[in-house]
Design a protein around this motif. Structure first.
Motif, PDB file in Angstrom:
ATOM      1  N   THR A   7       0.856  -1.173   0.000  1.00  0.00           N
ATOM      2  CA  THR A   7       0.000   0.000   0.000  1.00  0.00           C
ATOM      3  C   THR A   7       0.895   1.227   0.000  1.00  0.00           C
ATOM      4  O   THR A   7       2.116   1.142   0.055  1.00  0.00           O
ATOM      5  N   ARG A   8       0.282   2.379  -0.058  1.00  0.00           N
ATOM      6  CA  ARG A   8       1.076   3.607   0.002  1.00  0.00           C
ATOM      7  C   ARG A   8       1.665   3.810   1.393  1.00  0.00           C
ATOM      8  O   ARG A   8       2.573   4.618   1.578  1.00  0.00           O
ATOM      9  N   TYR A   9       1.147   3.070   2.394  1.00  0.00           N
ATOM     10  CA  TYR A   9       1.704   3.146   3.743  1.00  0.00           C
ATOM     11  C   TYR A   9       2.822   2.129   3.942  1.00  0.00           C
ATOM     12  O   TYR A   9       3.753   2.367   4.699  1.00  0.00           O
ATOM     13  N   GLN A  10       2.737   0.985   3.278  1.00  0.00           N
ATOM     14  CA  GLN A  10       3.702  -0.085   3.457  1.00  0.00           C
ATOM     15  C   GLN A  10       4.190  -0.583   2.094  1.00  0.00           C
ATOM     16  O   GLN A  10       3.763  -1.623   1.603  1.00  0.00           O
ATOM     17  N   PRO A  11       5.082   0.180   1.430  1.00  0.00           N
ATOM     18  CA  PRO A  11       5.594  -0.294   0.143  1.00  0.00           C
ATOM     19  C   PRO A  11       6.495  -1.507   0.331  1.00  0.00           C
ATOM     20  O   PRO A  11       7.208  -1.626   1.321  1.00  0.00           O
ATOM     21  N   ARG A  67      10.128  -3.719   8.412  1.00  0.00           N
ATOM     22  CA  ARG A  67       9.812  -3.495   6.999  1.00  0.00           C
ATOM     23  C   ARG A  67       8.331  -3.656   6.701  1.00  0.00           C
ATOM     24  O   ARG A  67       7.729  -2.818   6.033  1.00  0.00           O
ATOM     25  N   ASP A  68       7.755  -4.772   7.189  1.00  0.00           N
ATOM     26  CA  ASP A  68       6.357  -5.033   6.852  1.00  0.00           C
ATOM     27  C   ASP A  68       5.420  -4.989   8.053  1.00  0.00           C
ATOM     28  O   ASP A  68       4.223  -5.200   7.908  1.00  0.00           O
ATOM     29  N   PRO A 128       1.880   2.445   9.650  1.00  0.00           N
ATOM     30  CA  PRO A 128       3.141   2.027   9.019  1.00  0.00           C
ATOM     31  C   PRO A 128       3.983   1.166   9.958  1.00  0.00           C
ATOM     32  O   PRO A 128       3.876   1.260  11.196  1.00  0.00           O
ATOM     33  N   ALA A 129       4.822   0.332   9.365  1.00  0.00           N
ATOM     34  CA  ALA A 129       5.629  -0.603  10.151  1.00  0.00           C
ATOM     35  C   ALA A 129       6.545   0.120  11.129  1.00  0.00           C
ATOM     36  O   ALA A 129       6.706  -0.298  12.285  1.00  0.00           O
ATOM     37  N   SER A 130       7.162   1.217  10.693  1.00  0.00           N
ATOM     38  CA  SER A 130       8.069   1.947  11.584  1.00  0.00           C
ATOM     39  C   SER A 130       7.334   2.523  12.786  1.00  0.00           C
ATOM     40  O   SER A 130       7.874   2.577  13.897  1.00  0.00           O
TER      41      SER A 130
END
Length: 372
Positions: free
Chosen positions: A184-188, A286-287, A348-350
């Motif tokens: 997604t645009r949040y989690q490339p 990352r994910d 997001p993952a971060s």
């Protein structure tokens, strides 16, 4: 356990004399068998949770050998390195020219376009006991501005342990990229790093440690309780004073001259002990994958990070207000449910890693947080 089962059978045997039908006797036998099975289940479950000493320790001197090499990923779909500084030259172009020269092919640098080629760094870690011809996994990472390594193939790359040393291995093969979570645009999806499961081949034998009469088992995760259990298991199988605990990360094993050292060490490493339960939460940066060991819960806390606000505990019974980016959960909720709620609002993952780290700092989570 056998004594308990025999006692149960002796108590129920007189009951069989009072039953005259086969159905009644079969019913009692079924009850007896089920009772014995229930008595055996805890022991079986405990044995399945034991961990072998080989998985907790490593032999002294058996340090893994790390290899590195510079190579090229070819066959990319127009996602390779671009020109550097607007020029057609660069390390990737020069590397391609050097490879073509080995096949007696000369191509001017200004005629080469590198959109299907990327300069990569190849790394690997192998056991010192691996012999020549053995295969191992290699990791491939882009060094330039390539957008993706998907679908590419690593050209044969020499691997060295020392930049000034001779090649010890080589690597090549098709590269695999982890899909990770949904794109997604949040989690490339991260596509500039890949791996080749059996892409490395050892071409020379490595210096191997010898098995001495006195050998140390080094704990991969130092812990005094684990070291004591390892020594107890070894002494129970090999005799008293065979193993002594030196410190939290080392167990000294002293073998008599009358035994074969490799056979004895193999037997010791196959012994199993009950593991030390450690509450941990592992988060993939990352994910956003969250792995929690055991039934861990999260206490009351409030974390506001970026556009996400996580409130745990102190919920009013009639609180139904829906605030965008707000996650409200009751206290004592499981870690898995907190992670699911954060994923549901596309965190997001971060930020997931940062939120759990904040929960750890305020004491809402007592488990160790590991972000990878």
């Amino acid at each position: 356990m056998a004594v308990t089962a025999s006692l149960l059978l002796s108590l129920l045997t007189p009951m069989l004399a009072h039953y005259t039908t086969r159905l009644a006797k079969a019913l009692v036998r079924t009850v007896v068998a089920a009772s014995v099975l229930l008595l055996l289940m805890p022991t079986t479950a405990s044995a399945q949770n034991d961990i072998k000493i080989r998985d907790l320790t490593s032999a002294e001197g058996a340090l893994p050998v790390r290899l590195v090499g510079y190579g090229l990923a070819v066959g990319l779909d127009n996602t390779g390195d671009r020109a550097i500084g607007g020029q057609t030259g660069g390390p990737t172009v020069q590397s391609v020219i050097n490879i073509l020269r080995r096949f007696n092919v000369e191509v001017p640098a200004d005629l080469i376009r590198m959109r299907n080629v990327a300069a990569v760094l190849v790394t690997a870690e192998v056991s010192p006991f691996l012999r020549a011809g053995g295969r191992f996994e290699v990791q491939v990472s882009s060094m330039g501005d390539a957008r993706s390594l998907r679908g590419g193939t690593l050209f044969m790359t020499p691997l060295v342990a020392d930049p000034n040393g001779p090649p010890l291995a080589s690597a090549q093969g098709s590269m695999l990229i982890s899909q990770g979570g949904s794109t997604t645009r949040y989690q490339p999806t991260h596509e500039t790093a890949a791996r080749i499961p059996t892409g490395g081949v050892l071409e020379a034998d490595l210096p191997r440690p010898t098995i001495a009469a006195n050998s140390r088992l080094l704990l991969r995760e130092p812990d005094l309780g684990t070291a004591m259990r390892i020594a107890t298991a070894i002494n129970g199988a090999m005799g008293e004073k065979t193993a002594t605990v030196e410190d939290e990360g080392s167990v000294m094993v002293t073998l008599p001259d009358s035994v074969q050292k490799p056979v004895a060490m193999a037997k010791i490493r196959d012994l199993a002990i009950a593991p030390e339960a450690r509450p941990r939460i592992i988060i993939d940066g990352r994910d956003g994958t969250v792995v929690a060991g055991g039934d861990m819960v999260v206490g009351a806390a409030t974390v506001s990070h970026g556009a996400i606000t996580l409130a745990i505990g102190n919920l009013a019974p009639n609180d139904t207000a829906a605030i965008p980016g707000s996650v409200r959960l009751p206290a004592g909720i499981a870690v898995q449910r907190v992670a699911s709620a954060l994923h549901a609002v596309q965190t997001p993952a971060s930020e997931i890693a940062a939120i759990f780290a904040a929960l750890r700092e305020v004491g809402a989570v007592t488990a160790e947080i590991i972000v990878r």
